[in-house]
Design a protein around this motif. Sequence first.
Motif, PDB file in Angstrom:
ATOM      1  N   VAL A   1       0.865  -1.182   0.000  1.00 26.47           N
ATOM      2  CA  VAL A   1       0.000   0.000   0.000  1.00 26.47           C
ATOM      3  C   VAL A   1       0.901   1.231   0.000  1.00 26.47           C
ATOM      4  N   ILE A   2       0.716   2.095  -1.019  1.00 22.95           N
ATOM      5  CA  ILE A   2       1.543   3.312  -1.093  1.00 22.95           C
ATOM      6  C   ILE A   2       0.739   4.571  -0.785  1.00 22.95           C
ATOM      7  N   ALA A   3      -0.605   4.465  -0.826  1.00 25.04           N
ATOM      8  CA  ALA A   3      -1.428   5.640  -0.542  1.00 25.04           C
ATOM      9  C   ALA A   3      -2.843   5.193  -0.201  1.00 25.04           C
ATOM     10  N   VAL A   4      -3.501   6.002   0.638  1.00 22.62           N
ATOM     11  CA  VAL A   4      -4.891   5.777   1.029  1.00 22.62           C
ATOM     12  C   VAL A   4      -5.644   7.072   0.759  1.00 22.62           C
ATOM     13  N   THR A   5      -6.724   6.986  -0.020  1.00 24.15           N
ATOM     14  CA  THR A   5      -7.474   8.192  -0.359  1.00 24.15           C
ATOM     15  C   THR A   5      -8.353   8.640   0.802  1.00 24.15           C
ATOM     16  N   ALA A   6      -8.876   9.835   0.696  1.00 19.68           N
ATOM     17  CA  ALA A   6      -9.771  10.371   1.727  1.00 19.68           C
ATOM     18  C   ALA A   6     -11.047   9.547   1.853  1.00 19.68           C
ATOM     19  N   PHE A   7     -11.366   8.723   0.845  1.00 16.20           N
ATOM     20  CA  PHE A   7     -12.506   7.808   0.916  1.00 16.20           C
ATOM     21  C   PHE A   7     -12.075   6.394   1.291  1.00 16.20           C
ATOM     22  N   GLY A   8     -10.807   6.211   1.671  1.00 11.71           N
ATOM     23  CA  GLY A   8     -10.339   4.917   2.145  1.00 11.71           C
ATOM     24  C   GLY A   8      -9.917   3.947   1.058  1.00 11.71           C
ATOM     25  N   ASP A   9      -9.923   4.364  -0.206  1.00 12.76           N
ATOM     26  CA  ASP A   9      -9.439   3.484  -1.261  1.00 12.76           C
ATOM     27  C   ASP A   9      -7.931   3.337  -1.133  1.00 12.76           C
ATOM     28  N   LEU A  10      -7.410   2.160  -1.465  1.00 12.96           N
ATOM     29  CA  LEU A  10      -5.988   1.898  -1.336  1.00 12.96           C
ATOM     30  C   LEU A  10      -5.327   1.840  -2.706  1.00 12.96           C
ATOM     31  N   PHE A  11      -4.183   2.504  -2.856  1.00 12.01           N
ATOM     32  CA  PHE A  11      -3.339   2.326  -4.024  1.00 12.01           C
ATOM     33  C   PHE A  11      -2.253   1.346  -3.616  1.00 12.01           C
ATOM     34  N   VAL A  12      -2.112   0.270  -4.397  1.00  9.67           N
ATOM     35  CA  VAL A  12      -1.226  -0.835  -4.061  1.00  9.67           C
ATOM     36  C   VAL A  12      -0.291  -1.102  -5.235  1.00  9.67           C
ATOM     37  N   THR A  13       1.001  -1.266  -4.944  1.00 11.55           N
ATOM     38  CA  THR A  13       1.955  -1.631  -5.996  1.00 11.55           C
ATOM     39  C   THR A  13       2.332  -3.102  -5.873  1.00 11.55           C
ATOM     40  N   ASP A  14       2.651  -3.706  -7.023  1.00 11.75           N
ATOM     41  CA  ASP A  14       3.186  -5.060  -6.999  1.00 11.75           C
ATOM     42  C   ASP A  14       4.709  -4.979  -7.029  1.00 11.75           C
ATOM     43  N   ALA A  15       5.375  -6.120  -7.082  1.00 16.64           N
ATOM     44  CA  ALA A  15       6.846  -6.151  -7.043  1.00 16.64           C
ATOM     45  C   ALA A  15       7.469  -5.442  -8.236  1.00 16.64           C
ATOM     46  N   ASP A  16       6.727  -5.326  -9.343  1.00 18.32           N
ATOM     47  CA  ASP A  16       7.238  -4.646 -10.538  1.00 18.32           C
ATOM     48  C   ASP A  16       6.899  -3.164 -10.560  1.00 18.32           C
ATOM     49  N   GLY A  17       6.194  -2.676  -9.530  1.00 16.64           N
ATOM     50  CA  GLY A  17       5.858  -1.256  -9.448  1.00 16.64           C
ATOM     51  C   GLY A  17       4.515  -0.878 -10.040  1.00 16.64           C
ATOM     52  N   ASN A  18       3.805  -1.832 -10.669  1.00 15.90           N
ATOM     53  CA  ASN A  18       2.474  -1.539 -11.210  1.00 15.90           C
ATOM     54  C   ASN A  18       1.542  -1.136 -10.074  1.00 15.90           C
ATOM     55  N   VAL A  19       0.637  -0.201 -10.350  1.00 14.11           N
ATOM     56  CA  VAL A  19      -0.256   0.319  -9.319  1.00 14.11           C
ATOM     57  C   VAL A  19      -1.704  -0.048  -9.648  1.00 14.11           C
ATOM     58  N   ALA A  20      -2.399  -0.569  -8.646  1.00 13.89           N
ATOM     59  CA  ALA A  20      -3.834  -0.834  -8.747  1.00 13.89           C
ATOM     60  C   ALA A  20      -4.517  -0.125  -7.590  1.00 13.89           C
ATOM     61  N   MET A  21      -5.812   0.124  -7.743  1.00 16.00           N
ATOM     62  CA  MET A  21      -6.582   0.773  -6.681  1.00 16.00           C
ATOM     63  C   MET A  21      -7.633  -0.197  -6.175  1.00 16.00           C
ATOM     64  N   LEU A  22      -7.631  -0.436  -4.860  1.00 14.04           N
ATOM     65  CA  LEU A  22      -8.718  -1.182  -4.242  1.00 14.04           C
ATOM     66  C   LEU A  22      -9.841  -0.186  -4.037  1.00 14.04           C
ATOM     67  N   ASP A  23     -10.853  -0.285  -4.881  1.00 10.99           N
ATOM     68  CA  ASP A  23     -11.995   0.617  -4.880  1.00 10.99           C
ATOM     69  C   ASP A  23     -12.986   0.133  -3.826  1.00 10.99           C
ATOM     70  N   THR A  24     -13.137   0.889  -2.754  1.00 10.32           N
ATOM     71  CA  THR A  24     -14.008   0.475  -1.650  1.00 10.32           C
ATOM     72  C   THR A  24     -15.470   0.790  -1.905  1.00 10.32           C
TER      73      THR A  24
END
Length: 180
Positions: free
Chosen positions: A55-78
């Motif tokens: 987890v590299i960032a958490v939005t004000a609505f609690g969504d998580l930005f997550v990187t994998d080992a290669d640096g790709n970023v996905a968002m866990l949309d809550t």
Amino acid sequence: MFKKLFGAGKPEPLQTRLDPRFTDGSLSEFFIKVSAAKIDGVMGDWGDLKPAGTVIAVTAFGDLFVTDADGNVAMLDTIEGKLNPVAESPEQLLALLEDEQKQDELLLAGFVLGARSDGKTLGEGECYDFTPPPILGGPMTPENFEVTDFVVKMSIAGQIFVQVKDLPPGTKIGEIKITD
């Protein structure tokens, strides 16, 4: 791309290393600081929807930005209970977020700015949350969200999504069970 985030093979454990470019930079009003212990403590409620990576960032609505080992970023949309690929690196995500339309799409920036101008400011460990959540029919309107505890929001959201993830769209939901 994004295989490690989506669980191909044995998933990596979720780690947290918040990137100060999000929490302390020009976009800081759209992000919150949350301890690794709090994030880790609620992710068990997300079952197999729990992402792997860092987890590299958490939005004000609690969504998580997550990187994998290669640096790709996905968002866990809550709001939708989905892990969505958004960028090939944190740097690319920061560049995307320079665009106001992307800020609205990924950070719900319009809601955040409106809430703050209405006096709904966040304290330590707090985020915004729709109540009732859109997945249960709640509207995505400024009148339908409030300031809440991050841990409570994430725990409840995870439990709801685990229970409804396999239902077809439009299914009437008669009961949701939430535990402590």
